[in-house]
Design a protein around this motif. Structure first.
Motif, PDB file in Angstrom:
ATOM      1  N   TYR A  39      -2.017  -4.829  14.710  1.00 26.11           N
ATOM      2  CA  TYR A  39      -0.964  -5.770  14.333  1.00 26.11           C
ATOM      3  C   TYR A  39      -1.284  -6.496  13.036  1.00 26.11           C
ATOM      4  N   GLU A  40      -2.499  -7.015  12.896  1.00 25.72           N
ATOM      5  CA  GLU A  40      -2.852  -7.803  11.706  1.00 25.72           C
ATOM      6  C   GLU A  40      -2.761  -6.963  10.434  1.00 25.72           C
ATOM      7  N   GLU A  41      -3.233  -5.735  10.508  1.00 30.24           N
ATOM      8  CA  GLU A  41      -3.171  -4.848   9.347  1.00 30.24           C
ATOM      9  C   GLU A  41      -1.714  -4.497   9.026  1.00 30.24           C
ATOM     10  N   GLN A  42      -0.948  -4.212  10.065  1.00 28.06           N
ATOM     11  CA  GLN A  42       0.463  -3.884   9.909  1.00 28.06           C
ATOM     12  C   GLN A  42       1.224  -5.067   9.297  1.00 28.06           C
ATOM     13  N   ASN A  92       8.065  -8.116  16.703  1.00 25.19           N
ATOM     14  CA  ASN A  92       9.223  -8.793  16.114  1.00 25.19           C
ATOM     15  C   ASN A  92       8.959  -9.343  14.721  1.00 25.19           C
ATOM     16  N   ALA A  93       7.799  -9.932  14.494  1.00 27.05           N
ATOM     17  CA  ALA A  93       7.496 -10.508  13.181  1.00 27.05           C
ATOM     18  C   ALA A  93       7.445  -9.420  12.113  1.00 27.05           C
ATOM     19  N   VAL A  94       6.862  -8.277  12.445  1.00 27.56           N
ATOM     20  CA  VAL A  94       6.782  -7.158  11.496  1.00 27.56           C
ATOM     21  C   VAL A  94       8.178  -6.585  11.266  1.00 27.56           C
ATOM     22  N   ARG A  95       8.959  -6.476  12.324  1.00 23.49           N
ATOM     23  CA  ARG A  95      10.327  -5.956  12.211  1.00 23.49           C
ATOM     24  C   ARG A  95      11.159  -6.838  11.283  1.00 23.49           C
ATOM     25  N   LYS A  96      11.033  -8.138  11.426  1.00 24.78           N
ATOM     26  CA  LYS A  96      11.800  -9.065  10.590  1.00 24.78           C
ATOM     27  C   LYS A  96      11.431  -8.916   9.120  1.00 24.78           C
ATOM     28  N   ILE A  97      10.162  -8.805   8.830  1.00 20.91           N
ATOM     29  CA  ILE A  97       9.728  -8.655   7.433  1.00 20.91           C
ATOM     30  C   ILE A  97      10.192  -7.310   6.878  1.00 20.91           C
ATOM     31  N   ALA A 123       0.053  -7.556   7.460  1.00 18.06           N
ATOM     32  CA  ALA A 123      -0.360  -7.775   6.071  1.00 18.06           C
ATOM     33  C   ALA A 123       0.246  -6.723   5.139  1.00 18.06           C
ATOM     34  N   ALA A 124       0.297  -5.465   5.588  1.00 19.13           N
ATOM     35  CA  ALA A 124       0.845  -4.394   4.750  1.00 19.13           C
ATOM     36  C   ALA A 124       2.340  -4.586   4.513  1.00 19.13           C
ATOM     37  N   VAL A 125       3.074  -4.914   5.569  1.00 16.93           N
ATOM     38  CA  VAL A 125       4.516  -5.134   5.416  1.00 16.93           C
ATOM     39  C   VAL A 125       4.763  -6.401   4.590  1.00 16.93           C
ATOM     40  N   GLY A 126       3.915  -7.404   4.750  1.00 17.47           N
ATOM     41  CA  GLY A 126       4.014  -8.608   3.928  1.00 17.47           C
ATOM     42  C   GLY A 126       3.797  -8.305   2.456  1.00 17.47           C
ATOM     43  N   ALA A 127       2.854  -7.425   2.157  1.00 20.69           N
ATOM     44  CA  ALA A 127       2.613  -7.029   0.765  1.00 20.69           C
ATOM     45  C   ALA A 127       3.821  -6.281   0.208  1.00 20.69           C
ATOM     46  N   LEU A 128       4.407  -5.390   1.014  1.00 25.11           N
ATOM     47  CA  LEU A 128       5.603  -4.674   0.565  1.00 25.11           C
ATOM     48  C   LEU A 128       6.756  -5.647   0.329  1.00 25.11           C
ATOM     49  N   MET A 129       6.871  -6.655   1.178  1.00 26.25           N
ATOM     50  CA  MET A 129       7.906  -7.672   0.984  1.00 26.25           C
ATOM     51  C   MET A 129       7.671  -8.432  -0.319  1.00 26.25           C
ATOM     52  N   ASN A 130       6.422  -8.821  -0.564  1.00 30.68           N
ATOM     53  CA  ASN A 130       6.104  -9.526  -1.805  1.00 30.68           C
ATOM     54  C   ASN A 130       6.476  -8.682  -3.021  1.00 30.68           C
ATOM     55  N   LEU A 131       6.188  -7.391  -2.962  1.00 29.30           N
ATOM     56  CA  LEU A 131       6.506  -6.506  -4.081  1.00 29.30           C
ATOM     57  C   LEU A 131       8.014  -6.319  -4.246  1.00 29.30           C
ATOM     58  N   VAL A 160      12.133   1.510   7.197  1.00 29.15           N
ATOM     59  CA  VAL A 160      13.233   1.824   8.120  1.00 29.15           C
ATOM     60  C   VAL A 160      12.685   2.087   9.518  1.00 29.15           C
ATOM     61  N   HIS A 161      11.598   2.840   9.596  1.00 28.65           N
ATOM     62  CA  HIS A 161      10.992   3.117  10.901  1.00 28.65           C
ATOM     63  C   HIS A 161      10.564   1.823  11.592  1.00 28.65           C
ATOM     64  N   LEU A 162       9.890   0.959  10.863  1.00 27.59           N
ATOM     65  CA  LEU A 162       9.417  -0.294  11.454  1.00 27.59           C
ATOM     66  C   LEU A 162      10.583  -1.197  11.842  1.00 27.59           C
ATOM     67  N   ALA A 163      11.654  -1.162  11.081  1.00 25.31           N
ATOM     68  CA  ALA A 163      12.818  -1.997  11.376  1.00 25.31           C
ATOM     69  C   ALA A 163      13.543  -1.544  12.634  1.00 25.31           C
ATOM     70  N   HIS A 164      13.480  -0.258  12.953  1.00 26.57           N
ATOM     71  CA  HIS A 164      14.246   0.284  14.075  1.00 26.57           C
ATOM     72  C   HIS A 164      13.417   0.668  15.294  1.00 26.57           C
ATOM     73  N   SER A 165      12.120   0.681  15.168  1.00 31.11           N
ATOM     74  CA  SER A 165      11.283   1.101  16.288  1.00 31.11           C
ATOM     75  C   SER A 165      11.186  -0.010  17.341  1.00 31.11           C
ATOM     76  N   PRO A 166      11.414   0.329  18.603  1.00 25.10           N
ATOM     77  CA  PRO A 166      11.277  -0.694  19.648  1.00 25.10           C
ATOM     78  C   PRO A 166       9.821  -1.116  19.869  1.00 25.10           C
TER      79      PRO A 166
END
Length: 136
Positions: free
Chosen positions: A44-47, A88-93, A49-57, A78-84
């Motif tokens: 979770y923590e790595e996931q 939730n925090a990663v999905r939102k980002i 941080a990675a999605v947060g970095a993509l959001m920052n970019l 797209v996968h992270l946004a739609h995967s059950p």
């Protein structure tokens, strides 16, 4: 130990991506592929941080082309946004990142020029005009 080192490395990249002057320089194919791979890991923590970095970019217009040209970035988001199974925090980002990328793409597309023979209409038109071609 390796997983923890990887997590801290991705967090460092996330922090570097928050600086406006660094975003374009960090939005390279290899870096974006690395972030996409990290975002797909189960930790979770790595996931996060990675999605947060993509959001920052994604907040930098100069990094939109590399983000969309790197094959795995949009597919990962797209996968992270739609995967059950996505937290939730990663999905939102991931959703925020996709929305931000979409807004920048719309802004860039609307700034283009339309050939003179094509009637101008602002994007999006929200109207279906496919039937008009059959009336002639």
């Amino acid at each position: 130990k390796i997983g923890e080192d990887r997590m801290w490395s991705v967090r460092t990249i996330q922090n570097l991506c928050s600086d406006a002057s660094s975003k374009v320089g960090l939005a390279t194919g290899p870096m974006l592929s690395l972030l996409s791979t990290a975002a797909m890991r189960k930790d979770y923590e790595e996931q996060f941080a990675a999605v947060g970095a993509l959001m920052n970019l994604s907040t930098e217009p100069g990094s939109i082309v590399p983000l969309t040209n790197t094959k795995t970035v949009v597919a990962t988001l797209v996968h992270l946004a739609h995967s059950p199974n996505t937290p939730n925090a990663v999905r939102k980002i991931a959703c925020d990142s996709l929305a931000t990328i979409g807004l920048w793409l719309q802004t860039l597309a609307s700034a283009g020029t339309v050939p003179e023979e094509i009637p101008f209409s602002p994007l999006p038109t929200h109207s279906a005009t496919g039937w008009l071609r059959w009336e002639n």
